[in-house]
Write a protein that holds these residues in place. Structure first.
Motif, PDB file in Angstrom:
ATOM      1  N   TYR A 174      54.772 -31.580 184.161  1.00 28.05           N
ATOM      2  CA  TYR A 174      54.610 -29.991 183.631  1.00 28.05           C
ATOM      3  C   TYR A 174      54.340 -29.197 184.932  1.00 28.05           C
ATOM      4  N   ARG A 175      54.776 -27.849 184.622  1.00 28.88           N
ATOM      5  CA  ARG A 175      54.611 -26.884 185.674  1.00 28.88           C
ATOM      6  C   ARG A 175      53.778 -25.896 185.818  1.00 28.88           C
ATOM      7  N   ILE A 176      53.251 -25.371 186.768  1.00 31.22           N
ATOM      8  CA  ILE A 176      52.458 -23.904 186.792  1.00 31.22           C
ATOM      9  C   ILE A 176      53.375 -23.094 187.534  1.00 31.22           C
ATOM     10  N   SER A 194      47.953 -19.685 182.231  1.00 34.19           N
ATOM     11  CA  SER A 194      49.342 -20.235 182.365  1.00 34.19           C
ATOM     12  C   SER A 194      49.948 -19.842 181.119  1.00 34.19           C
ATOM     13  N   GLY A 195      51.434 -19.580 181.413  1.00 35.48           N
ATOM     14  CA  GLY A 195      52.144 -19.231 180.411  1.00 35.48           C
ATOM     15  C   GLY A 195      51.757 -17.769 179.835  1.00 35.48           C
ATOM     16  N   ALA A 196      52.199 -17.650 178.595  1.00 37.81           N
ATOM     17  CA  ALA A 196      51.776 -16.113 178.146  1.00 37.81           C
ATOM     18  C   ALA A 196      50.260 -15.971 177.911  1.00 37.81           C
ATOM     19  N   ALA A 236      56.658 -22.116 169.337  1.00 35.73           N
ATOM     20  CA  ALA A 236      57.885 -22.695 169.454  1.00 35.73           C
ATOM     21  C   ALA A 236      57.974 -23.380 170.966  1.00 35.73           C
ATOM     22  N   HIS A 237      56.938 -22.937 171.939  1.00 36.65           N
ATOM     23  CA  HIS A 237      57.264 -23.403 173.230  1.00 36.65           C
ATOM     24  C   HIS A 237      56.723 -24.552 173.264  1.00 36.65           C
ATOM     25  N   ASP A 238      55.869 -25.216 172.222  1.00 35.61           N
ATOM     26  CA  ASP A 238      55.399 -26.489 172.246  1.00 35.61           C
ATOM     27  C   ASP A 238      56.355 -26.854 171.238  1.00 35.61           C
ATOM     28  N   GLY A 272      53.879 -11.952 170.565  1.00 32.87           N
ATOM     29  CA  GLY A 272      54.979 -12.955 170.621  1.00 32.87           C
ATOM     30  C   GLY A 272      55.784 -12.743 171.818  1.00 32.87           C
ATOM     31  N   TYR A 273      56.507 -13.773 172.328  1.00 32.53           N
ATOM     32  CA  TYR A 273      57.344 -13.652 173.536  1.00 32.53           C
ATOM     33  C   TYR A 273      58.518 -12.978 173.243  1.00 32.53           C
ATOM     34  N   ASN A 274      59.316 -13.235 172.273  1.00 33.31           N
ATOM     35  CA  ASN A 274      60.561 -12.381 171.995  1.00 33.31           C
ATOM     36  C   ASN A 274      60.363 -10.948 172.194  1.00 33.31           C
ATOM     37  N   LEU A 334      52.918 -17.127 190.638  1.00 31.81           N
ATOM     38  CA  LEU A 334      53.251 -15.748 190.885  1.00 31.81           C
ATOM     39  C   LEU A 334      54.810 -15.792 190.142  1.00 31.81           C
ATOM     40  N   GLY A 335      54.899 -14.605 189.426  1.00 29.35           N
ATOM     41  CA  GLY A 335      56.222 -14.543 188.777  1.00 29.35           C
ATOM     42  C   GLY A 335      56.346 -14.587 187.247  1.00 29.35           C
ATOM     43  N   ALA A 336      55.040 -14.445 186.870  1.00 31.26           N
ATOM     44  CA  ALA A 336      54.863 -14.541 185.316  1.00 31.26           C
ATOM     45  C   ALA A 336      55.772 -13.384 184.745  1.00 31.26           C
ATOM     46  N   HIS A 337      56.432 -14.039 183.483  1.00 30.80           N
ATOM     47  CA  HIS A 337      57.158 -12.976 182.605  1.00 30.80           C
ATOM     48  C   HIS A 337      58.227 -12.089 183.311  1.00 30.80           C
ATOM     49  N   ILE A 338      58.905 -12.678 184.388  1.00 25.81           N
ATOM     50  CA  ILE A 338      60.065 -11.767 184.717  1.00 25.81           C
ATOM     51  C   ILE A 338      61.251 -12.743 185.083  1.00 25.81           C
ATOM     52  N   ASP A 339      61.122 -14.153 184.488  1.00 24.87           N
ATOM     53  CA  ASP A 339      62.278 -14.955 184.623  1.00 24.87           C
ATOM     54  C   ASP A 339      63.225 -14.421 183.543  1.00 24.87           C
ATOM     55  N   HIS A 340      62.834 -13.973 182.295  1.00 28.34           N
ATOM     56  CA  HIS A 340      63.889 -13.308 181.688  1.00 28.34           C
ATOM     57  C   HIS A 340      64.584 -12.223 181.763  1.00 28.34           C
ATOM     58  N   GLN A 341      63.968 -11.667 182.864  1.00 25.02           N
ATOM     59  CA  GLN A 341      64.749 -10.272 183.277  1.00 25.02           C
ATOM     60  C   GLN A 341      65.324 -10.376 184.628  1.00 25.02           C
ATOM     61  N   ARG A 348      64.020 -16.747 173.339  1.00 25.25           N
ATOM     62  CA  ARG A 348      64.829 -15.922 174.450  1.00 25.25           C
ATOM     63  C   ARG A 348      64.196 -16.075 175.876  1.00 25.25           C
ATOM     64  N   ASN A 349      63.539 -17.277 176.409  1.00 22.64           N
ATOM     65  CA  ASN A 349      63.001 -17.377 177.595  1.00 22.64           C
ATOM     66  C   ASN A 349      63.827 -17.538 178.587  1.00 22.64           C
ATOM     67  N   GLY A 350      63.375 -17.312 179.943  1.00 16.44           N
ATOM     68  CA  GLY A 350      64.154 -17.525 181.057  1.00 16.44           C
ATOM     69  C   GLY A 350      64.050 -18.944 181.503  1.00 16.44           C
ATOM     70  N   ILE A 351      64.590 -19.189 182.733  1.00 20.82           N
ATOM     71  CA  ILE A 351      64.535 -20.488 183.459  1.00 20.82           C
ATOM     72  C   ILE A 351      63.656 -20.848 184.387  1.00 20.82           C
ATOM     73  N   LEU A 352      62.582 -20.348 184.346  1.00 23.36           N
ATOM     74  CA  LEU A 352      61.462 -20.780 185.261  1.00 23.36           C
ATOM     75  C   LEU A 352      60.952 -22.220 184.925  1.00 23.36           C
ATOM     76  N   ASP A 353      60.891 -22.511 183.574  1.00 21.59           N
ATOM     77  CA  ASP A 353      60.251 -23.885 183.181  1.00 21.59           C
ATOM     78  C   ASP A 353      61.075 -24.912 183.841  1.00 21.59           C
ATOM     79  N   GLN A 354      62.222 -25.070 183.433  1.00 24.23           N
ATOM     80  CA  GLN A 354      62.994 -26.080 183.705  1.00 24.23           C
ATOM     81  C   GLN A 354      63.253 -26.107 185.268  1.00 24.23           C
TER      82      GLN A 354
HETATM   83  C1  GLA Z   1      57.335 -19.400 179.135  1.00 18.30           C
HETATM   84  C2  GLA Z   1      58.819 -19.362 179.180  1.00 18.30           C
HETATM   85  C3  GLA Z   1      58.977 -18.955 180.578  1.00 18.30           C
HETATM   86  C4  GLA Z   1      58.487 -17.831 181.381  1.00 18.30           C
HETATM   87  C5  GLA Z   1      56.961 -18.002 181.030  1.00 18.30           C
HETATM   88  C6  GLA Z   1      56.092 -16.975 181.546  1.00 18.30           C
HETATM   89  O1  GLA Z   1      56.898 -20.671 179.971  1.00 18.30           O
HETATM   90  O2  GLA Z   1      59.235 -20.421 178.624  1.00 18.30           O
HETATM   91  O3  GLA Z   1      60.581 -18.754 180.490  1.00 18.30           O
HETATM   92  O4  GLA Z   1      58.805 -16.685 180.740  1.00 18.30           O
HETATM   93  O5  GLA Z   1      56.606 -18.284 179.792  1.00 18.30           O
HETATM   94  O6  GLA Z   1      56.232 -16.569 182.851  1.00 18.30           O
END
Ligand code: GLA
Length: 437
Positions: A37-39, A380-382, A107-109, A263-265, A42-49, A198-204
């Motif tokens: 799992y990841r934490i 953590s997360g949203a 759906a993130h789970d 919601g995230y999207n 810093l950098g919350a909710h900006i990966d998709h931008q 529509r999430n970004g690439i932070l997690d993977q």
């Molecule tokens: C979720 C998304 C990530 C990222 C975080 C918030 O984990 O999957 O892409 O946006 O939320 O930082």
């Protein structure tokens, strides 16, 4: 520093025995994908931008034990869900269709995308991504997947950990050599194209690129990344053979996002709407509507043209990028107090500007801010469900955990009562990247 303490030999042995029975093989034939799992401090909710994020893994996550099936059949069982998933790797997979704004957080789970019988979506999604990447698979797998007890639906990105686990298992069974950066992209295909998130690439990125003892810094626009070591100048702890910090996970007891959450999207769309306005006023309307395509001085000069809610989303984006830049410097010079203060400021901006979170998570966040030994905290997360994370002094981690447990049960007795008191607040350590062993 040593290396990640997870998984233990016992966990691996148990899993291998179980998969050996399923596949009528021997435990020594079983390969295991370790996908942590990841934490994201810093950098919350900006990966998709296209912003720059920081991340690391923890010593908990997903284990997928498997053996190649000798034909194209995939057979999977899960430690968390009922039933079996079966499909063949030579079946062409198609996207599941888009997920609406309000159910995206769920759906993130991996488990919540569909009902129990459909928990195999991430495995099918991994096959879809590999097929989209031009790979023709012939070997299926017989596997058993399980997550660290009680940590699903916690905002620790179990879905990306699951997606990565299936990718690595299918690649290993088919002797495909695929780089980590390509796997980041393949997991993006699972989430964005197959599932319609529509999430970004932070997690993977965190799961695939992290290295024990480092903070991973990822520029989500250019996809360039760096691993930043914490210097060994925190003498006292080092001489005791200890880390300079521990990671606290403080659980809210909320497993499902409240129906009222935006919601995230929906937030992604608002960021894009803000980007559109700012790009237009600066004569750059041809650029992709992402906030990373807006220069900081353009934002400063024209932010008054944004509707109040869009102005707050943009403020979160630009201020969070700055916190990441400062945070990386603080980390690189071993200033954990400064790093922690930035994490807490990031948490506040998530509440005030990004307007995510929910009451129990915000209460937990506030408790953590006054907890002894805590350097900094955020959800953590949203923050619509799951847990808050905190960096804490290792000598005070136990004291901090029991303080948070007690204080949270005063403000949320019902939710706290649903948690197992031994695991309501977990003390974790940093982890390593995903791998097959
Ligand atoms: C979720 C998304 C990530 C990222 C975080 C918030 O984990 O999957 O892409 O946006 O939320 O930082």
């Amino acid at each position: 520093m040593g290396c990640s303490s997870w998984p233990s030999d016992n966990e691996l042995d148990r899993l291998k025995k179980m998969v050996a029975i399923m596949g009528r093989g021997s435990p020594s034939d079983v390969r295991v994908v370790v996908s942590p799992y990841r934490i994201c401090p810093l950098g919350a909710h900006i990966d998709h931008q296209g912003g720059t994020v920081s991340a690391m893994t923890i010593n908990k996550g997903i284990l997928l034990g498997f053996i190649p099936s000798d034909d194209s059949q995939v057979l999977l069982r899960s430690g968390q869900f009922q039933g079996e998933v079966r499909f063949r790797v030579d079946e062409v997979q198609h996207p599941k269709g888009s997920i609406t704004a309000n159910n995206t957080e769920n759906a993130h789970d991996s488990s919540k995308v569909c009902e129990e019988c459909d928990w195999g979506n991430y495995a099918r999604g991994a096959l879809y991504a590999l097929q989209r990447g031009g790979y023709h698979l012939t070997q299926g797998i017989i596997g058993f997947i399980c997550g660290s007890e009680g940590l699903d639906s916690s905002g620790l990105s179990s879905s990306a950990a699951v997606g990565v686990a299936y990718l690595l298992a299918l690649e290993s069974a088919n002797s495909l050599t695929i780089s980590t950066t390509e796997n980041v992209e393949l997991d993006r295909i699972i989430e964005n194209e197959y599932l319609g998130l529509r999430n970004g690439i932070l997690d993977q990125s965190a799961i695939l690129l992290s290295s024990y003892g480092c903070l991973t810094c990822m520029n989500c626009k250019t996809k360039e990344y760096m691993l930043i070591h914490l210097p060994k100048l925190l003498g006292d702890q080092e001489s005791k053979g200890q880390e300079a910090y521990k990671i606290l996970l403080a659980f809210s007891g909320l497993k499902h996002a409240l129906a009222s959450n935006p919601g995230y999207n929906c937030r992604v769309s608002e960021c894009q709407a803000a980007a559109r306005v700012l790009l237009q006023v600066s004569g750059n309307e041809r650029c992709d509507p992402l906030l990373c395509n807006v220069e900081l001085d353009v934002y400063e000069a024209h932010k008054d043209k944004l509707e109040p809610n869009l102005a707050r989303r943009a403020e979160h984006y630009f201020s969070e990028n700055m916190r990441v830049t400062e945070g990386l410097k603080a980390w690189a010079s071993g200033k954990l107090e400064d790093f922690g203060r930035l994490i807490s400021a990031s948490g506040l901006s998530s509440v005030q500007n990004y307007e995510c979170g929910c009451e129990p998570l915000i209460q937990l966040y506030k408790i953590l801010l006054r907890t002894p030994g805590v350097f900094g905290a955020r959800f953590s997360g949203a923050g619509f469900r799951g847990c808050c994370i905190a960096f804490v002094h290792p000598d005070r981690a136990e004291e901090a955990a029991s303080f948070v447990r007690d204080e949270y049960s005063k403000v949320q007795p019902k939710l706290a009562g649903q948690l197992n008191s031994d695991t309501a607040v977990l003390i974790c350590e940093a982890g390593d990247s995903a791998c097959v062993i």
